[in-house]
Design a protein around this motif. Structure first.
Motif, short mmCIF file in Angstrom:
data_model
loop_
_atom_site.label_atom_id
_atom_site.label_comp_id
_atom_site.label_asym_id
_atom_site.label_seq_id
_atom_site.Cartn_x
_atom_site.Cartn_y
_atom_site.Cartn_z
N GLY A 38 9.61 -1.95 0.89
CA GLY A 38 8.26 -2.24 0.41
C GLY A 38 8.05 -3.68 -0.04
O GLY A 38 7.06 -3.98 -0.69
N THR A 39 8.98 -4.57 0.31
CA THR A 39 8.83 -5.98 -0.07
C THR A 39 8.91 -6.85 1.20
O THR A 39 8.84 -6.33 2.31
N LEU A 40 9.07 -8.15 1.03
CA LEU A 40 9.26 -9.01 2.19
C LEU A 40 10.41 -9.97 1.95
O LEU A 40 10.80 -10.21 0.82
N ALA A 41 10.95 -10.49 3.05
CA ALA A 41 12.05 -11.45 2.97
C ALA A 41 11.62 -12.74 3.65
O ALA A 41 10.77 -12.73 4.54
N PRO A 89 1.48 1.88 -9.92
CA PRO A 89 2.33 0.94 -9.17
C PRO A 89 2.32 1.23 -7.67
O PRO A 89 1.91 2.30 -7.22
N TYR A 90 2.82 0.26 -6.93
CA TYR A 90 3.00 0.41 -5.49
C TYR A 90 4.09 1.45 -5.22
O TYR A 90 5.06 1.56 -5.96
N GLY A 91 3.93 2.20 -4.14
CA GLY A 91 4.98 3.11 -3.69
C GLY A 91 4.91 4.50 -4.29
O GLY A 91 5.61 5.41 -3.83
N GLN A 92 4.06 4.68 -5.32
CA GLN A 92 3.94 5.97 -5.99
C GLN A 92 3.65 7.09 -4.97
O GLN A 92 2.80 6.94 -4.10
N LEU A 110 -1.29 -1.91 -5.34
CA LEU A 110 -1.10 -1.97 -6.79
C LEU A 110 -2.48 -1.83 -7.44
O LEU A 110 -3.40 -2.55 -7.07
N ASP A 111 -2.62 -0.90 -8.39
CA ASP A 111 -3.91 -0.74 -9.08
C ASP A 111 -3.92 -1.54 -10.37
O ASP A 111 -2.99 -1.46 -11.17
N ILE A 112 -4.99 -2.32 -10.55
CA ILE A 112 -5.14 -3.15 -11.75
C ILE A 112 -6.38 -2.67 -12.51
O ILE A 112 -7.43 -2.41 -11.90
N ARG A 113 -6.23 -2.55 -13.83
CA ARG A 113 -7.33 -2.04 -14.66
C ARG A 113 -8.54 -2.96 -14.60
O ARG A 113 -8.42 -4.18 -14.47
N GLY A 114 -9.73 -2.36 -14.71
CA GLY A 114 -10.95 -3.15 -14.74
C GLY A 114 -12.15 -2.24 -14.88
O GLY A 114 -12.09 -1.07 -14.48
N ARG A 115 -13.22 -2.77 -15.50
CA ARG A 115 -14.46 -2.00 -15.60
C ARG A 115 -15.40 -2.47 -14.50
O ARG A 115 -15.29 -3.60 -14.02
N ALA A 154 2.75 -3.64 8.12
CA ALA A 154 3.25 -2.83 7.00
C ALA A 154 2.50 -3.17 5.72
O ALA A 154 2.17 -4.33 5.48
N ALA A 155 2.20 -2.15 4.91
CA ALA A 155 1.61 -2.37 3.59
C ALA A 155 2.75 -2.51 2.59
O ALA A 155 3.56 -1.60 2.44
N LEU A 156 2.82 -3.66 1.92
CA LEU A 156 3.96 -3.98 1.05
C LEU A 156 3.49 -4.14 -0.40
O LEU A 156 2.29 -4.14 -0.69
N ASP A 157 4.46 -4.26 -1.32
CA ASP A 157 4.14 -4.41 -2.74
C ASP A 157 3.63 -5.82 -3.01
O ASP A 157 4.38 -6.79 -2.86
N PRO A 158 2.35 -5.97 -3.44
CA PRO A 158 1.83 -7.32 -3.65
C PRO A 158 2.55 -8.11 -4.74
O PRO A 158 2.49 -9.34 -4.77
#
Ligand SMILES: [Zn+2]
Length: 341
Positions: free
Chosen positions: A75-78, A210-213, A228-233, A314-318
Motif C-alpha cells: 500500500g505504499t510506493l518505492a 486510516p488507509y487499508g482499513q 485516508l479520511d481527514i476530519r472536517g465540517r 493502484a490506490a496507495l496510502d497518501p
C-alpha cells in the motif's frame, strides 16, 4: 620541507619524533586534523572520437539499480534509481516497468534516472524490469523483485444508504461508465514531475479513518478503504497537496464531488465527497491552493475529506507522500518542474 602541505608536514614530524623518542613523548604535537575525504572521481564522458586510455572498447554495462525503502510496505510506493556505469557504453534509452505498467523515468543530474514504483495491497513482491538500449543498438534487460512487508489492517463496520450497497441497474451502469473514465484519466502519465518540494496535508486536521482499513458496509458488503479520511465540517477548505494539473473534477457516484490532480511521473492525488469544487478540469494548481470544500457527497456516513493517492493503477496510502524524501530527489532533477498556466 617547503613544498609539503601543512597536514603532511605535521604527520611527517610526528612519525620522526615517534621513531626517535617512542610513544608518549611530550614533544609529539597534537594529532593532526583528519584529512579531508578525497573527492569522488568525476564521471568522465566517453569521447567517441578517440580510443579509451586502456584501448579496450567500452562495453554495454548494466546500470546500478537502487530502490528505497529497502523493503517497502504494502500500500505504499518505492523510489527506483538507475545509475549508468560511467566506464560503460553510453545508454541511448532507458525504460522500466512494474507489474506490466510502465514506470515513467526522469533524468537526474549526473546521468542517473529515477521513477516511482507502486506497491499495491495484498502483494508479497513487486516484479520490476529495466531495459537499456545502448548507442550501438545493444539491448540489455534486468529483472528484479522488490520484497514487500505485509501489514495488519483494522476492520470496521459502517452504515450507508442502501443504494450504495445494492445499486439499481441505472446506478450500476453509471458506476461502470465512471470506472472507465477514472481508469482512463489515471492511465495518462506525465513524463516529468509536476510537483515542487515536499507534499503537504490537504487539511491540517485529525485522521478519522486510516488507509487499508477492512470495511463491512451495512453488514453485507466487504471492502477496503483505499484512502485516508481527514476530519472536517461541511464548507471547510481543502488544499492541493502539491502542484500539478487537474485531470478530473466532477460528480461521481461513490466519490461524490471529486477532484483528481496529476503531479507527474504517474503520481495522482484525489479529493472526494466535496460540497463544492473550486477548480476545473485541465487547470494548473499550485501547492496549497484552494481546490474545494469539505462535504458529504457520494458514499459517506457524514462530512469529511477522503484523500487518495494513485500510481500505476493502484490506490496507495497518501501518507507515503509525506514520509518519502521526494523533496531531495526533486531538487536533483535535471530539468526543474516548470510552473505553467
Ligand atoms: Zn475515505
Amino acid at each position: 620541507m617547503p613544498n609539503l602541505p601543512n597536514v603532511d608536514a605535521v604527520l611527517l614530524t610526528a612519525s620522526i619524533l615517534a621513531g626517535l623518542g617512542g610513544a608518549g613523548c611530550a614533544a609529539i604535537p597534537d594529532p593532526p586534523e583528519p584529512l579531508p575525504a578525497p573527492e569522488a572521481p568525476q564521471a568522465a564522458a566517453i569521447r567517441l572520437d578517440e580510443p579509451p586510455p586502456d584501448a579496450a572498447a567500452p562495453r554495454p554495462l548494466a546500470p546500478r539499480i537502487h530502490w528505497t525503502p529497502a523493503t517497502p510496505a504494502e500500500g505504499t510506493l518505492a523510489v527506483l534509481t538507475l545509475e549508468p556505469m560511467p566506464q560503460g557504453l553510453p545508454a541511448f534509452e532507458m525504460t522500466a516497468g512494474a507489474r506490466d505498467n510502465e514506470i515513467a523515468l526522469a533524468r537526474l543530474k549526473g546521468g542517473a534516472y529515477f521513477g516511482l514504483v507502486a506497491v499495491p495491497l495484498n502483494t508479497d513482491a513487486v516484479p520490476v524490469e529495466v531495459n537499456v538500449t545502448f548507442i550501438d543498438g545493444t539491448r540489455l534487460t534486468q529483472h528484479l523483485s522488490l520484497l514487500v512487508e505485509r501489514q495488519d489492517f483494522p476492520t470496521t463496520g459502517l452504515s450507508v444508504a442502501s443504494r450504495f450497497t445494492a445499486p439499481d441497474e441505472q446506478s450500476l451502469e453509471r458506476i461502470r461508465r465512471e470506472r472507465e473514465i477514472i481508469r482512463a484519466a489515471l492511465a495518462v502519465v506525465s513524463k516529468r514531475p509536476l510537483w515542487t518540494g515536499a507534499f503537504i496535508l490537504p487539511r491540517n486536521d485529525a485522521t478519522t479513518s486510516p488507509y487499508g482499513q477492512r470495511r463491512l458496509f451495512n453488514n453485507q458488503l466487504r471492502s477496503r478503504h483505499t484512502g485516508l479520511d481527514i476530519r472536517g465540517r461541511t464548507g471547510d477548505a481543502v488544499y492541493a497537496a502539491n502542484s500539478g494539473r487537474v485531470i478530473l473534477a466532477r460528480e461521481l457516484f461513490y466519490s461524490g464531488n471529486a477532484v483528481y490532480i496529476d503531479h507527474g511521473l504517474g503520481l495522482v492525488t484525489g479529493y472526494f465527497h466535496l460540497s463544492e469544487r473550486a477548480v476545473r478540469e485541465g487547470q494548473w494548481v499550485d501547492k496549497g491552493q484552494l481546490i474545494g470544500r469539505v462535504g458529504a457527497t457520494g458514499r459517506v456516513t457524514g462530512p469529511h475529506l477522503h484523500w487518495g493517492l494513485y500510481l500505476q493503477g493502484a490506490a496507495l496510502d497518501p501518507r507515503t507522500l509525506l514520509e518519502l524524501e521526494l523533496t531531495e530527489i526533486g531538487d536533483r532533477l535535471l530539468s526543474p518542474p516548470a510552473i505553467v498556466e
